[in-house]
Every structure is written in structure tokens, then in C-alpha cells.
Design an enzyme around this catalytic site. Structure first.
Site, PDB file in Angstrom:
ATOM      1  N   ASN A  39      42.657  45.152  30.948  1.00 24.60           N
ATOM      2  CA  ASN A  39      42.162  44.391  30.010  1.00 24.60           C
ATOM      3  C   ASN A  39      41.858  45.411  28.752  1.00 24.60           C
ATOM      4  OD1 ASN A  39      42.642  41.953  31.117  1.00 24.60           O
ATOM      5  ND2 ASN A  39      40.217  41.720  31.527  1.00 24.60           N
ATOM      6  N   TYR A  91      43.418  36.003  42.107  1.00 33.86           N
ATOM      7  CA  TYR A  91      42.169  35.250  42.047  1.00 33.86           C
ATOM      8  C   TYR A  91      42.190  33.987  41.265  1.00 33.86           C
ATOM      9  CZ  TYR A  91      40.649  37.090  37.162  1.00 33.86           C
ATOM     10  OH  TYR A  91      40.404  37.480  35.886  1.00 33.86           O
ATOM     11  N   ASN A 167      29.991  47.636  36.161  1.00 37.18           N
ATOM     12  CA  ASN A 167      30.746  46.415  36.784  1.00 37.18           C
ATOM     13  C   ASN A 167      30.449  46.044  38.250  1.00 37.18           C
ATOM     14  OD1 ASN A 167      32.415  44.762  35.012  1.00 37.18           O
ATOM     15  ND2 ASN A 167      33.919  46.249  34.742  1.00 37.18           N
ATOM     16  N   TYR A 168      29.165  45.924  38.455  1.00 43.86           N
ATOM     17  CA  TYR A 168      28.986  45.621  39.710  1.00 43.86           C
ATOM     18  C   TYR A 168      29.389  44.070  40.117  1.00 43.86           C
ATOM     19  CZ  TYR A 168      26.157  44.079  43.776  1.00 43.86           C
ATOM     20  OH  TYR A 168      25.711  43.626  45.022  1.00 43.86           O
ATOM     21  N   LYS A 224      23.850  47.218  28.130  1.00 39.78           N
ATOM     22  CA  LYS A 224      24.084  45.796  27.415  1.00 39.78           C
ATOM     23  C   LYS A 224      23.095  44.740  27.887  1.00 39.78           C
ATOM     24  CE  LYS A 224      28.018  45.984  29.193  1.00 39.78           C
ATOM     25  NZ  LYS A 224      29.330  45.662  29.998  1.00 39.78           N
ATOM     26  N   GLY A 260      32.930  41.497  28.867  1.00 34.76           N
ATOM     27  CA  GLY A 260      32.495  42.771  29.129  1.00 34.76           C
ATOM     28  C   GLY A 260      33.522  43.951  28.665  1.00 34.76           C
ATOM     29  N   ASP A 261      34.831  43.505  29.558  1.00 35.42           N
ATOM     30  CA  ASP A 261      35.991  44.533  29.142  1.00 35.42           C
ATOM     31  C   ASP A 261      36.254  44.558  27.632  1.00 35.42           C
ATOM     32  OD1 ASP A 261      36.063  44.152  32.042  1.00 35.42           O
ATOM     33  OD2 ASP A 261      37.498  42.934  31.862  1.00 35.42           O
TER      34      ASP A 261
END
Length: 319
Positions: A39, A91, A167-168, A224, A260-261
Site C-alpha cells: 500500500n 484475508y 504495526n502490531y 499517532k 495507517g499505511d
């Protein structure tokens, strides 16, 4: 071949109901694809940067679709390995009306999980300005974790810089394993992006200042704070620190996946062209708000400058 940014990580096929309804009720679905790093690569390519994406995909129609789609968006996909012994991950998005979407992952044993440090020997690292990767990649397998560490360890000697989005993903690993490993990896990066909620879950930090104290090494640390703001800590060669805060936009949220990306891509685009901290954070917010207005992981057409957003019912969330 030279690249401004090489993004490394898994991309999967995505199945989404054609209408805003739960999967259990859907009669028709749309087939797309998405991955945090690809992304970012697609956003940066649209911005005009030479971006590449490195990963592994199955020798299957899902992999064909991902390769073709990213190439059409201007991303260099020549470093992708096709694996005939493992499948491309998939997914599903299960819309939760009023709350965005729940994601259901089917990626165990995927082709991407077989990535390892030796894969990078074929990449043009000495002709690449930046590597972008994330904690998702580090969580996929021992080999992917070793690859992430390898890229961070050899950055200075090879000449590129690394941006690392924490990115957890709780579905991939628990806090006991993820917390110390992600902190170790983030400490070696030039740029670190992390949500304050992630930092609280992983490391017990409740303020941006606590995260900054925990990660003094990165030249650029971006925290963020979800609906409130983004904060950047900028460190110079003399260890002096500048702190810049830019509030988030208020927009109507269609779906948060991919925002977020988009923030990471907008921020990196501004950093690469030499924008001031306020301007690159504003560009990150703008990319995120733009993506929050669609059900897709990637939304083209933003442009190269921050947009103006009307006040809506919800804050833009970019974790």
C-alpha cells in the site's frame, strides 16, 4: 536499476462483500488485494517516486492479480519471488456496520512467510535510498523476522535508510513476544511510526514523551495519537530534539483499514522531498483521511498536496 523506496512485506488477496453487509449475509463479494508495505509503495508511486515492492507470492491466480495490479499502479515488482510450493495469503473483511470492518486472516504457511535474509541478495540495496517495512513482516515467521533485522543491521554499511512502521497485529503474536522484539527492531530504524495505543499495549507508554524516552535512537519518531494528533520527534546530529504536533482531521469514516499505511506514505513522501515536519505530518493526515473515505485498502487520486476536509462525525483514525 535504482529506487527511491523499496517496500518489503506480505500482500494478500482480499475478499470483501460487494455491499455493506456482514460476510454471513453476503451473496456477492469483491476480490482485491492489500498489504501494509505494498500500500505504501503504491501511494509513493502515485506521488512520483520510484518505488518497488519485494516479497514472495504463490504461483496462483491471487499472486497473478497482485503482481498485475501493483505493476499497473507504477510499482516495480521485479523483486517478487513466485513460489510453486506455497499459496498466496488471503484475508476477508467482515463489515461491522458503524465500526469499520473485522479482518479474518488465512495466511499460515503463505509464500510470503518463507522470506529470509538471503532473498535480499538479489535486491538493488546499494541503489536504493530507503527501505520501508513493518512489524507485520517481522511477525510472519522466524525467517521474516531475521530478514527485517538483516535490513536494519546492514542499512548504514549499504547506504540506505530504513522506515519502520510498528504495526502490531495481535492475531500474529502476543505482547510478551512482540513487545521486546518490536522495540529492538524500531530502535535501529531511521524513521519509526507507531500508534500511541500500540505503544501502550506493547510497552506501557501512555504519552508520546514516554515513547520518545524509550526510543531515543531513531532520527524521526512519529507517534499517532489516533483521533487527536500526530507528534514527530526530530533528532539532529548533536542529539538535540525538536517536537512538532499536528492535529488529526475530522472526517466521516467509511472504513479504517489502510489508513495507517496511507499516513505512512504521505509522511514519507513529504520527508523525501524535504518538507518541514509540520508539512509532512499534515500530508500524512491528509492521505489517511482520504483513505478513510473508501472501503478499499488503497485509494488513488489524492494528489501531492494536503487536502482540505470538512468537519464530519468522526475523527480520522490512522493507527
Amino acid at each position: 536499476m535504482s529506487l527511491d523506496v523499496l517496500c518489503v512485506g506480505e500482500t494478500m488477496a482480499v475478499v470483501t462483500p460487494a455491499r455493506a453487509q456482514p460476510l454471513k449475509e453476503a451473496e456477492e463479494c469483491l476480490l482485491g488485494y492489500g498489504g501494509a508495505e505494498s500500500n505504501v509503495a503504491a501511494h509513493l508511486a502515485e506521488f512520483g517516486y520510484r518505488s518497488g515492492w519485494a516479497s514472495r507470492l504463490g504461483q496462483d491466480p491471487f499472486g497473478d492479480r497482485i503482481i498485475g495490479g501493483l505493476a499497473a499502479r507504477g510499482v516495480d515488482v521485479s523483486m517478487v519471488i513466485r513460489d510453486s510450493n506455497a499459496a498466496t495469503g488471503v484475508y476477508f473483511k467482515d463489515p461491522d456496520l458503524g465500526h469499520g470492518a473485522r479482518t479474518l486472516y488465512y495466511r499460515a504457511g503463505s509464500a510470503a512467510s518463507a522470506m529470509a535474509p538471503e532473498d535480499s541478495s538479489a535486491w538493488p540495496l546499494e541503489q536504493t535510498g530507503w527501505i520501508h517495512t513493518s512489524g507485520i513482516n517481522a511477525a510472519l515467521s522466524a525467517g521474516c523476522s531475521e530478514l527485517t533485522e538483516h535490513l536494519l543491521t546492514h542499512a548504514r554499511a549499504t547506504g540506505y535508510k530504513v522506515s519502520f512502521d510498528v504495526n502490531y497485529r495481535p492475531a500474529l503474536w502476543g505482547v510478551d513476544a512482540a513487545g521486546p522484539r518490536l522495540l529492538e527492531l524500531a530502535a535501529r530504524a531511521t524513521v519509526v511510526l507507531v500508534g500511541l495505543d500500540e505503544a501502550e499495549t506493547l510497552w506501557g507508554c501512555t504519552t508520546a514523551e514516554q515513547v520518545a524516552a524509550l526510543l531515543p535512537g531513531p532520527r524521526h519518531l512519529v507517534i499517532k495519537d489516533s483521533a487527536t494528533e500526530a507528534v514527530e520527534f526530530v533528532r539532529d546530529d548533536r542529539a538535540a530534539e525538536t517536537v512538532v504536533r499536528v492535529p488529526a482531521h475530522r472526517v466521516d469514516v467509511v472504513e479504517p483499514v489502510g489508513a495507517g499505511d496511507a499516513f505512512a506514505a504521505g509522511y514519507l513522501a513529504g520527508l523525501l522531498r524535504g518538507d518541514q515536519p509540520e508539512d509532512r505530518l499534515a500530508l500524512g493526515h491528509s492521505f489517511a483521511a482520504w483513505t478513510l473515505g473508501t472501503r478499499a485498502d488503497f485509494r488513488p487520486g489524492h494528489g501531492t498536496k494536503p487536502r482540505t476536509y470538512d468537519t464530519g462525525q468522526h475523527h480520522a483514525t490512522v493507527n
